[in-house]
Design an enzyme around this catalytic site. Structure first.
Site, short mmCIF file in Angstrom:
data_model
loop_
_atom_site.label_atom_id
_atom_site.label_comp_id
_atom_site.label_asym_id
_atom_site.label_seq_id
_atom_site.Cartn_x
_atom_site.Cartn_y
_atom_site.Cartn_z
N CYS A 1 0.81 -1.23 0.00
CA CYS A 1 0.00 0.00 0.00
C CYS A 1 0.84 1.28 0.00
O CYS A 1 0.36 2.31 -0.48
CB CYS A 1 -0.98 -0.01 1.17
SG CYS A 1 -2.34 -1.18 0.90
N HIS B 1 -8.92 4.55 -2.53
CA HIS B 1 -7.62 3.92 -2.32
C HIS B 1 -7.19 3.13 -3.56
O HIS B 1 -7.14 1.90 -3.54
CB HIS B 1 -7.71 3.02 -1.09
CG HIS B 1 -6.41 2.39 -0.67
ND1 HIS B 1 -5.18 2.88 -1.04
CD2 HIS B 1 -6.16 1.32 0.12
CE1 HIS B 1 -4.23 2.11 -0.52
NE2 HIS B 1 -4.80 1.16 0.18
#
Lengths: 389, 501
Positions: free
Chosen positions: A87, A334
């Site tokens: 991430c 995201h």
């Protein structure tokens, strides 16, 4: 004394969302054009590019390194390397881009994050990942499983409540309404969060970020050349990266993310500042509990006080330390490789005081950007930006 | 009808001891009236045990065998031979025996055999182990009889066939320096080449090939009566009872009561496990006992002398009791006979890959890597060439504890097949200091809490590309605060399930 060897002279992103009508390549081109359009003066000639794409190896970019992007954006031929670091892929690509510029090898570097999250169905995409990693252990680990155990334990040890978790989602959705690039642009209430379906107890649907397609780009150059392109450069004050044991059963604590604490410590030391010097932060709020852990681990509030602080508005736009004014992952979205770059873009706007209705008060001139990921929290990256030379 | 000559009497045998017993039943119960109603035939009495989607003959065998070894006070590493009888090994051809012995913690050199081919397999496993112990080649043998029968849809078998397992530990003279509480003292096998129930190579479910009346009058009763009468008359009988009525008729012909009624009522006909499972509870009563197993045209009668209760016999009834009542549709889904028309999503690493081979070995054996310098146990070993505590490389492979407390957990509500929501995922602090994250069970989802005591049990995670995949799950056995009432952790794995009213 901040590092300040490299400056951001352009930044931009595309409107986040379920971009069924755009290809990976089209999103990349959109982000690059947006960053170029936001350069105040002159036309930067890109010497090299760093691409952040995390899921590309699963989502149709198998075995392709960085070469898709230069071709797509009209820069075929330039050096380009792809960064994949879970991430924090985008924030790590930014850090690496800054080091490339500082090395003197390339003077103008494009750092671009692109992620297609919705080209596969949820069943075949994120949910099919529930058997990833070790072939037998940890089966059933969908994304919320990587953070929900921390919520269970944080509630057990500190009395953090579902309302406190919900207050994070409410705040970030409010901020998202003020950000034209956010995936979600609607207000929600604590009651709505608490009434949303359980996804992975104790997390409910509105405690979770959406699956979002998106792309973002920044243009870096040396501090010396920054004024060729802008009168308001934003400098890279410092950065830090840290790893932790990746699997959940290997954690030394379930009420904090040590990778974040270590990365922040390195970034603060490099920038010569502390948490009290930060005017605003864009942090990794893939789930509501994650933002509560973040603001504790980054030193903005005491360990265990993240829940009450969120409920009391400490992290609101007008709070002591505004967190995720862009809407965060919860509302802005995201798109993994793009997320960190989009956060950097928000910090850039905020430090330049160009964030419109969501502009927060800039006093000390420092902004912090943070991601954590890799089976949840195996790696964290913190970048600190400043407008102070 | 039989033209084969019988031996005139039971042969002389060398007795061996029974030093422990353990039983297991699956989680679900299907009332016999449910399939009857679905097919419009009406009626149906009692209920049968059905495997949940993560249970099969291997997981039942593992639990019964673990209980039997615990009752006998023997370690798996000391078992010299494992004999497993089941008509439905998890791999029709494949590593069934090796998977079970590895999961039980037996040594890699463990002997024994997998007996299969008919419900007589349970008796063949018992006789094979008996011979090995009696000959002196094997000091301590583990016999496991298990089955999870799959009746044909719409057949009478749906009302009678169930699932369950029984395991016994056999020992030669002198185990633990004491006489065994029970001994196998007599046996006779007799055969008749008839086709009764059978299943062809390409068939998933067992069919009824025989005429019921022909089977009863000309095959079952005469064959089993002949075998039983060759033994000295015992005080009670446990017998195979394929339809739930033949056992009573046989006991009447043999002139002693049935002791297998309770087990049949609890779980139905358990095929290769049936005759021994029916005798499990009776191993707790001093006296004489006859066991007759039948299947595939062969009957074996065994005489047992119980001088004092066999350890573990007191837990047999409890292990078979309880279970969650489910309807016909849920039972069909659990048995894999009702499958949604959707493309399966490929999950995980293919079972044929090297990564799977590495991971499967350390999962089945439940291994950790213990640091000789700082005592940290890193799990699993394949992903930890160095210690997670100190970074050192001086590691020894150890078998992990099977019990621990909940450090933290979640309940996942959004799972694609083959997972079943709600699925707890539990970070467990094992009693030996190691830590694991494993799946829990849906039955525990509502009550699970930090600090609860859990035990690890083997379950079938999935069937991927046709291959069953096994691993451990955490079962809640005691709450965080309160007394620890569990006598046998393994026996309680299903008793925590709620029985629907």
């Amino acid at each position: 004394m901040s590092w300040n060897k490299v400056a951001v002279v352009g930044a931009g992103l595309i409107k986040m969302g379920e971009l069924f009508d755009q290809s990976y390549e089209q999103m990349a081109d959109g982000a690059y054009r947006a960053a170029l359009a936001n350069v105040d003066k002159g036309t930067p000639i890109i010497d090299a590019a760093i691409v952040a794409t995390q899921r590309g190896s699963l989502w149709g970019q198998e075995g392709i390194g960085g070469n898709t992007v230069p071709s797509a954006i009209g820069l075929s031929g330039i050096p380009c390397t792809r960064v994949e670091n879970a991430c924090p892929s985008g924030s790590d690509a930014f850090r690496i881009g800054a080091m490339v510029v500082a090395s003197g090898v390339h003077e103008v570097v494009l750092v671009i994050g692109v992620e297609k999250m919705r080209d596969k169905s949820t069943q075949e995409g994120l949910l099919a990942r529930a058997a990833a990693g070790h072939p037998l252990y940890n089966r059933g680990e969908t994304a919320p499983v990587l953070f929900a155990p921390f919520a269970t334990r944080h509630m057990h040890e500190f009395g953090t409540t579902p309302e406190m978790l919900a207050s994070v989602a409410v705040k970030n959705h409010h901020n998202g309404c003020l950000d034209p690039y956010a995936h979600f642009q609607s207000e929600i209430t604590v009651e709505q969060v608490l009434a949303s379906p359980l996804v992975c107890s104790p997390l409910r649907l509105l405690d979770c970020c959406p699956q979002t397609d998106g792309a973002a780009a920044v243009i870096l150059t040396t501090a010396e050349r920054a004024h060729e392109f802008t009168d308001k450069p934003v400098y890279v004050a410092g950065f830090g990266v840290a790893t932790d044991h990746p699997y959940l059963h290997e954690k030394t604590t379930y009420v904090g993310l040590p990778a974040t604490t270590a990365a922040a410590g390195r970034a603060y030391a490099m920038a010569g500042v502390g948490p009290n010097d930060i005017d605003m932060a864009e942090v990794h709020d893939c789930f509501t509990i994650t933002e509560i852990l973040d603001i504790e681990d980054l030193g903005f509030v005491e360990k265990g006080k993240g829940g009450p602080a969120s409920l009391e508005g400490v992290t609101a736009l007008d709070g002591r330390i505004p967190v995720n004014p862009s809407g965060g992952l919860l509302a802005k979205g995201h798109p993994i490789g793009a997320t960190g770059i989009a956060q950097i873009t928000e910090c850039w706007w905020q430090l330049r005081e160009e964030a419109g209705e969501r502009q927060v008060a800039i006093g000390n001139g420092f902004a912090l950007q943070h991601n954590v990921g890799g089976r949840g929290s195996g790696v964290s990256v913190v970048n600190i930006l400043t407008r102070n030379r | 009808m039989n033209t084969q000559p019988d031996a005139t009497a039971a042969p002389d045998v060398r007795p061996v001891g029974i030093v422990g017993v353990g039983a297991a039943a699956p989680s679900l119960r299907l009332a016999a009236k449910e399939p009857a109603a679905a097919w419009g035939s009406g009626g149906g009495r009692g209920s049968v045990a059905v495997c949940d989607a993560d249970e099969d003959t291997l997981t039942l065998a593992w639990r019964a065998a673990t209980s039997a070894m615990e009752a006998a006070g023997v370690r798996a590493a000391d078992v010299a031979g494992l004999w497993w009888g089941t008509s439905r090994p998890p791999f029709a051809e494949g590593p069934s025996h090796a998977f079970l012995s590895t999961a039980l913690g037996c040594s890699a050199q463990v002997g024994g055999a997998l007996c299969s081919g008919s419900p007589h397999a349970g008796m063949e496993a018992l006789l094979g182990a008996w011979d090995a112990v009696a000959s002196g080649h094997v000091a301590l043998a583990l016999v496991v009889c298990s089955d999870a029968l799959l009746p044909g849809i719409g057949t009478a078998g749906e009302a009678s066939t169930g699932a369950g397992a029984l395991a016994v530990v056999l020992s030669g003279p002198g185990h633990n320096g004491a006489a065994a509480p029970a001994r196998l003292v007599g046996r006779v096998t007799t055969a008749m080449a008839v086709v009764d129930r059978y299943r062809g190579d390409a068939e998933a479910a067992t069919g009824d090939a025989y005429d019921g009346r022909l089977f009863r009058e000309e095959v079952f009763l005469p064959l089993l009566a002949r075998a039983g009468k060759a033994l000295a008359k015992p005080a009670g009988w446990s017998v195979s009872d394929p339809d739930g009525k033949l056992g009573g008729a046989l006991a009447k012909a043999l002139g002693a009561p049935l002791v297998s009624t309770n087990a049949y009522a609890a779980v139905g006909d358990t095929g290769a496990a049936a005759a021994l499972l029916g005798a499990g509870q009776a191993l707790g009563q001093p006296g004489t006992l006859g066991i007759i197993g039948y299947g595939g045209g062969r009957a074996t009668a065994v005489a047992v002398e119980v001088t004092r209760p066999v350890p573990g016999a007191e837990n047999v009834a409890g292990a078979l009791a309880g279970g969650q009542a489910v309807g016909y549709v849920a039972a069909l889904r659990s048995r894999g006979q009702l499958v949604a028309q959707s493309d399966p999503i490929p999950m995980g690493v293919p079972p044929g890959s090297a990564a799977f081979v590495r991971g499967n070995l350390e999962m089945l054996a439940l291994l950790g890597a213990r640091c000789r310098a700082c005592a940290t146990v890193s799990t699993p070993p394949s992903i930890h060439p160095t210690c997670t505590g100190c970074g050192g490389s001086d590691l020894e492979i150890v078998s992990l504890a099977r019990r621990g407390t909940v450090q933290t957990f979640v309940v996942n509500q959004t799972m694609p097949p083959p997972f079943q929501a709600p699925l707890p995922l539990v970070v467990v602090d094992l009693d030996d200091g190691a830590r694991l994250m494993v799946q829990g069970t849906s039955a525990d989802a509502a009550e699970l809490a930090i600090g609860d005591t859990v035990v690890l049990g083997l379950r079938r995670y999935a069937v991927e590309r046709g291959v069953p995949v096994y691993g451990y799950k955490a079962f809640r056995v005691a709450p965080a605060t309160g007394d620890d009432a569990a006598d046998s952790d393994v026996a309680t794995m299903t008793s925590t399930r709620k029985v629907a009213p």
